[in-house]
Design a protein around this motif. Structure first.
Motif, PDB file in Angstrom:
ATOM      1  N   UNK A   1       5.039  -1.039   6.652  1.00  6.02           N
ATOM      2  CA  UNK A   1       3.837  -0.733   7.427  1.00  6.02           C
ATOM      3  C   UNK A   1       3.393   0.693   7.175  1.00  6.02           C
ATOM      4  N   UNK A   2       2.081   0.881   6.982  1.00  3.18           N
ATOM      5  CA  UNK A   2       1.536   2.212   6.777  1.00  3.18           C
ATOM      6  C   UNK A   2       1.516   2.999   8.080  1.00  3.18           C
ATOM      7  N   UNK A   3       1.723   4.300   7.969  1.00  2.00           N
ATOM      8  CA  UNK A   3       1.551   5.182   9.117  1.00  2.00           C
ATOM      9  C   UNK A   3       0.061   5.424   9.349  1.00  2.00           C
ATOM     10  N   UNK A   4      -0.279   5.888  10.508  1.00  2.00           N
ATOM     11  CA  UNK A   4      -1.665   6.179  10.823  1.00  2.00           C
ATOM     12  C   UNK A   4      -2.219   7.238   9.860  1.00  2.00           C
ATOM     13  N   UNK A   5      -3.351   6.927   9.236  1.00  2.00           N
ATOM     14  CA  UNK A   5      -3.977   7.849   8.288  1.00  2.00           C
ATOM     15  C   UNK A   5      -3.599   7.608   6.840  1.00  2.00           C
ATOM     16  N   UNK A   6      -2.651   6.706   6.601  1.00  2.00           N
ATOM     17  CA  UNK A   6      -2.226   6.419   5.234  1.00  2.00           C
ATOM     18  C   UNK A   6      -3.040   5.275   4.633  1.00  2.00           C
ATOM     19  N   UNK A   7      -3.029   5.208   3.308  1.00  2.00           N
ATOM     20  CA  UNK A   7      -3.654   4.095   2.607  1.00  2.00           C
ATOM     21  C   UNK A   7      -2.872   3.812   1.328  1.00  2.00           C
TER      22      UNK A   7
ATOM     23  N   UNK B   1       9.888  13.180 -11.059  1.00  2.00           N
ATOM     24  CA  UNK B   1       8.931  12.103 -11.240  1.00  2.00           C
ATOM     25  C   UNK B   1       7.816  12.557 -12.175  1.00  2.00           C
ATOM     26  N   UNK B   2       7.456  11.706 -13.135  1.00  2.00           N
ATOM     27  CA  UNK B   2       6.403  12.069 -14.073  1.00  2.00           C
ATOM     28  C   UNK B   2       5.060  12.137 -13.343  1.00  2.00           C
ATOM     29  N   UNK B   3       4.453  13.307 -13.415  1.00  2.00           N
ATOM     30  CA  UNK B   3       3.175  13.531 -12.748  1.00  2.00           C
ATOM     31  C   UNK B   3       2.020  13.110 -13.669  1.00  2.00           C
ATOM     32  N   UNK B   4       0.836  13.021 -13.100  1.00  2.00           N
ATOM     33  CA  UNK B   4      -0.340  12.664 -13.887  1.00  2.00           C
ATOM     34  C   UNK B   4      -1.401  12.015 -13.012  1.00  2.00           C
ATOM     35  N   UNK B   5      -2.583  11.876 -13.588  1.00  2.00           N
ATOM     36  CA  UNK B   5      -3.700  11.267 -12.869  1.00  2.00           C
ATOM     37  C   UNK B   5      -3.673   9.745 -13.032  1.00  2.00           C
ATOM     38  N   UNK B   6      -4.163   9.069 -12.001  1.00  2.00           N
ATOM     39  CA  UNK B   6      -4.335   7.627 -12.057  1.00  2.00           C
ATOM     40  C   UNK B   6      -5.581   7.257 -11.259  1.00  2.00           C
ATOM     41  N   UNK B   7      -6.108   6.078 -11.541  1.00  2.00           N
ATOM     42  CA  UNK B   7      -7.236   5.559 -10.782  1.00  2.00           C
ATOM     43  C   UNK B   7      -6.930   4.121 -10.404  1.00  2.00           C
ATOM     44  N   UNK B   8      -7.290   3.760  -9.171  1.00  2.00           N
ATOM     45  CA  UNK B   8      -7.019   2.406  -8.712  1.00  2.00           C
ATOM     46  C   UNK B   8      -7.853   2.063  -7.500  1.00  2.00           C
ATOM     47  N   UNK B   9      -7.507   0.960  -6.858  1.00  2.00           N
ATOM     48  CA  UNK B   9      -8.242   0.463  -5.707  1.00  2.00           C
ATOM     49  C   UNK B   9      -7.378   0.545  -4.443  1.00  2.00           C
ATOM     50  N   UNK B  10      -7.997   0.898  -3.342  1.00  2.00           N
ATOM     51  CA  UNK B  10      -7.327   0.858  -2.047  1.00  2.00           C
ATOM     52  C   UNK B  10      -7.190  -0.607  -1.630  1.00  2.00           C
ATOM     53  N   UNK B  11      -5.956  -1.029  -1.372  1.00  2.00           N
ATOM     54  CA  UNK B  11      -5.730  -2.424  -0.994  1.00  2.00           C
ATOM     55  C   UNK B  11      -5.279  -2.572   0.454  1.00  2.00           C
ATOM     56  N   UNK B  12      -4.927  -1.473   1.079  1.00  2.00           N
ATOM     57  CA  UNK B  12      -4.563  -1.482   2.493  1.00  2.00           C
ATOM     58  C   UNK B  12      -4.816  -0.087   3.032  1.00  2.00           C
ATOM     59  N   UNK B  13      -5.331   0.025   4.255  1.00  2.53           N
ATOM     60  CA  UNK B  13      -5.692   1.355   4.738  1.00  2.53           C
ATOM     61  C   UNK B  13      -5.679   1.441   6.252  1.00  2.53           C
ATOM     62  N   UNK B  14      -5.217   2.591   6.756  1.00  3.93           N
ATOM     63  CA  UNK B  14      -5.385   2.960   8.159  1.00  3.93           C
ATOM     64  C   UNK B  14      -6.191   4.255   8.249  1.00  3.93           C
ATOM     65  N   UNK B  15      -6.874   4.597   7.149  1.00  5.27           N
ATOM     66  CA  UNK B  15      -7.654   5.831   7.064  1.00  5.27           C
ATOM     67  C   UNK B  15      -9.118   5.471   6.844  1.00  5.27           C
ATOM     68  N   UNK B  16     -10.004   5.753   7.794  1.00  3.30           N
ATOM     69  CA  UNK B  16     -11.408   5.354   7.658  1.00  3.30           C
ATOM     70  C   UNK B  16     -12.130   6.031   6.502  1.00  3.30           C
ATOM     71  N   UNK B  17     -11.613   7.152   6.013  1.00  6.64           N
ATOM     72  CA  UNK B  17     -12.251   7.829   4.885  1.00  6.64           C
ATOM     73  C   UNK B  17     -11.921   7.148   3.550  1.00  6.64           C
ATOM     74  N   UNK B  18     -10.913   6.277   3.561  1.00  7.16           N
ATOM     75  CA  UNK B  18     -10.490   5.575   2.347  1.00  7.16           C
ATOM     76  C   UNK B  18     -10.390   4.079   2.655  1.00  7.16           C
ATOM     77  N   UNK B  19     -11.521   3.409   2.757  1.00  5.04           N
ATOM     78  CA  UNK B  19     -11.509   1.985   3.132  1.00  5.04           C
ATOM     79  C   UNK B  19     -11.005   1.095   2.003  1.00  5.04           C
ATOM     80  N   UNK B  20     -10.628  -0.129   2.358  1.00  6.82           N
ATOM     81  CA  UNK B  20     -10.178  -1.112   1.379  1.00  6.82           C
ATOM     82  C   UNK B  20     -11.281  -1.357   0.349  1.00  6.82           C
TER      83      UNK B  20
END
Length: 329
Positions: free
Chosen positions: A32-38, A63-82
């Motif tokens: 389960x996500x914490x409040x504000x997580x996505x 951990x190997x760092x770097x940029x990635x791009x993807x889709x939000x599939x679950x969210x409790x953060x209104x600024x980052x909706x599904x």
């Protein structure tokens, strides 16, 4: 939830890492996500030269760092909706839980690249960090004007290929340097460079430059080393050099060389992060317009499969790929 991620298990001994330096591990996320997580599912993950440079300052395992791009599939953060598309500096992992806070390396918050109908992969290249770097570094540091001569090293790479095309839009004469005859052909025939040279086979870089110009006014340096020593020896008075990277010395700082240059030449190193987020977004928006109207052509090398990330990274450093090197997950 089981997540795949790559860890650098041992320090890179030479310039090129080996596949065995990376270890694929599992990580278990809470159910389960914490409040504000996505939760973001990665769709493309980036490989970039800075990953090799920054590796010298880190202690393995990490951990190997770097940029990635993807889709939000679950969210409790209104600024980052599904379903929102999100770019983040979350490293080589197929899923990531975020809370909208900046990452510790670049200080960049996860953001929506707003690429419209263009391919999502561009958010890691021309419409991402490499695009910001090319645009802001060239136009703010070199400040080329119409009729000037702009030199670009690693010109067939993600940043260099954009630098040359932006310089052409500014009305400049562009000379590119790349590591194969095929890349040289591409620069001239496909991307519109005025001249290009294979630095591995050209006998004398200075003679090559003066055979097609009266010297260099602006130089966008991605490689350092012998090539840049030769190019900067051809700088005109009041020339400007934007030092973006020095890939020739990554893994061996002893190879880093600086030339003697005219006292009037300005040499400045930079990172795209020195400009504000508003300036970065404006750069991406302008590049997007140029892509859409055909002024800029984007070169990408896309490999399929999470397991191919180490191989894609090594191939990029080796110069076996053209343009932005990305892995589709």
């Amino acid at each position: 939830m089981k997540v795949l991620k790559y860890v650098v298990r041992s320090p890179f001994k030479d310039f090129l890492p080996e596949p065995g330096d990376f270890e694929l591990r599992n990580e278990i996320y809470p159910p389960k996500l914490k409040n504000g997580e996505f939760l973001v599912k990665a769709e493309y993950i980036s490989t970039d030269p800075y990953m090799r440079s920054f590796a010298n300052k880190r202690i393995a395992p990490y951990e190997q760092f770097g940029f990635q791009v993807g889709k939000v599939i679950e969210s409790t953060n209104p600024e980052y909706p599904i379903t929102m598309t999100v770019v983040s500096h979350s490293g080589w992992r197929d899923y990531v839980v975020l809370n909208g806070e900046p990452d510790p390396i670049f200080g960049i918050k996860p953001y929506d690249p707003q690429i419209g109908e263009l391919p999502m992969s561009l958010a890691l290249g021309a419409l991402g960090m490499p695009g910001m770097t090319a645009y802001l570094g060239l136009l703010n540091i070199c400040q080329p004007t119409a009729g000037e001569v702009v030199g670009v090293s690693s010109a067939a790479g993600a940043v260099g290929s954009l630098v040359g095309q932006i310089a052409k839009i500014q009305g400049c004469k562009v000379i590119g340097f790349a590591g194969s005859d095929e890349k040289v052909r591409m620069l001239i025939e496909e991307l519109g460079f005025d001249h290009a040279f294979n630095y591995k086979t050209v006998k004398n870089v200075k003679e090559a430059i003066f055979s097609v110009s009266n010297g260099i006014d602006c130089y966008f340096d991605n490689v350092g080393g012998d090539l840049s020593v030769a190019v900067m020896d051809c700088m005109n008075d009041y020339g400007r050099v934007a030092v973006c990277g020095s890939t020739s010395s990554y893994g061996n700082p002893a190879l880093l060389k600086m030339p003697e240059i005219p006292f009037s030449v300005k040499v400045e190193g930079f990172s795209f992060t020195q400009w504000s987020w508003q300036e970065q977004k404006a750069a991406v928006q302008q590049i997007k317009e140029w892509i859409e109207n055909g002024s800029i052509k984007v070169k990408e090398s896309i490999t399929n499969g999470f397991e191919e990330l180490p191989n894609a990274f090594i191939a990029m450093l080796r110069g076996d790929r053209v343009g932005k090197v990305i892995v589709k997950i």
